[in-house]
Scaffold this motif. Structure first.
Motif, PDB file in Angstrom:
ATOM      1  N   TRP A 116       0.832  -1.213   0.000  1.00  0.00           N
ATOM      2  CA  TRP A 116       0.000   0.000   0.000  1.00  0.00           C
ATOM      3  C   TRP A 116       0.864   1.260   0.000  1.00  0.00           C
TER       4      TRP A 116
ATOM      5  N   THR B  75      -1.405  -1.365  -4.891  1.00  0.00           N
ATOM      6  CA  THR B  75      -2.503  -1.247  -3.929  1.00  0.00           C
ATOM      7  C   THR B  75      -3.414  -2.460  -3.993  1.00  0.00           C
TER       8      THR B  75
ATOM      9  N   PRO C 257      -8.283   0.783   2.084  1.00  0.00           N
ATOM     10  CA  PRO C 257      -7.579   0.934   0.810  1.00  0.00           C
ATOM     11  C   PRO C 257      -8.472   0.643  -0.397  1.00  0.00           C
TER      12      PRO C 257
ATOM     13  N   THR D 169      -3.919   4.604   3.308  1.00  0.00           N
ATOM     14  CA  THR D 169      -2.870   3.705   3.804  1.00  0.00           C
ATOM     15  C   THR D 169      -2.542   4.013   5.255  1.00  0.00           C
TER      16      THR D 169
END
Length: 262
Positions: A17, A36, A74, A94
């Protein structure tokens, strides 16, 4: 026990992330998306493995619900990034996800296979998961508000307001769905849809608070800063509804929802 391996999945996910967040600032969208999403996948795999190991949905304790919140933050961040291209959103999502992950790391909880009878309802898993999605979307909306209150150098644009309001509307829809599922679950488990249990009372307060924001932004486009502050306050109410209620004496003595602390 599967919980002993959480730290490895957590570190891998957070690192991915972070790479995604840094890449978004450097305008490397491809890497931001890939990293991600990879972190989300790693974290989701752990939740699935935990579900299998426990032979029940990992949703009973506060630590387990924090896992889902850490996952959906996220997810909400990448949705906002892909739709409105905010380079900063992945950094904020994050950071928030890392905070909740660290709480679980430094305050581990006992995760057993036992589920009390009330939690063996088919409404249990969808009710909590829908609420966690709502919390993540509303958390992302709060990040947008906080950014414009304290970090943005320019006033929020029309697109910014649309992004914030869209997140709130979506989160509010999931919040409403979660409450309806909870009412059906309560009817099945305790014989009534609503009893003004402390948890239910704060859920109603939170729902009404977000309704205030929705009405304000729908009918008044002049008080933008006030709308941002309302979102921040509402998020604090949401935290009270989620876990703060467990520390109130009234909830510890009479709430049927205190099983989340056990």
């Amino acid at each position: 026990m599967i919980w002993e391996y959480f730290v490895y999945f957590a570190i891998a996910s957070i690192l991915l992330w972070i790479i995604g967040a840094v890449s978004s600032w450097k305008r490397r969208a491809g890497v931001a998306y890939a990293s991600t999403l990879a972190g989300i996948l790693v974290f989701f795999v752990y939740i699935v493995v935990m579900w299998i190991a426990l032979e029940r949905p990992p949703l009973r304790t506060m630590g387990e619900t924090r896992l889902w919140y850490s996952l959906f933050l996220p997810v909400a961040g990448i949705i906002v990034y892909s739709r409105w291209h905010y380079r900063w959103i992945l950094s904020f999502s994050t950071l928030m996800a890392t905070v909740f992950v660290c709480i679980n790391l430094f305050k581990p909880e006992i995760h057993t296979k036992t589920l009390m009878p009330a939690l063996q309802s088919p409404w249990f898993a969808p009710h909590v998961i829908v609420y966690m999605i709502a919390y993540a979307l509303l958390g992302a909306a709060t990040l947008v508000a906080v950014y414009h209150l304290f970090f943005a150098k320019q006033p929020s644009t029309q697109d910014d307001r649309i992004a914030e309001e869209s997140l709130v509307n979506s989160g509010f829809a999931f919040l409403t769905l979660g409450m309806l599922m909870g009412a059906l679950w309560a009817k099945e488990a305790w014989g009534h849809y609503w009893s003004w249990d402390p948890k239910e009372t704060w859920a109603a307060v939170t729902w009404l608070a977000y309704l205030v924001y929705i009405h304000l932004t729908r009918y008044d486009n002049k008080h933008i800063k006030l709308a941002h502050w309302i979102l921040v306050i509402n998020f604090c109410l949401l935290q009270m509804c989620w876990w703060g209620i467990n520390y109130l004496p009234s909830a510890q003595m009479s709430s049927v929802h205190t099983y989340s602390m056990q």
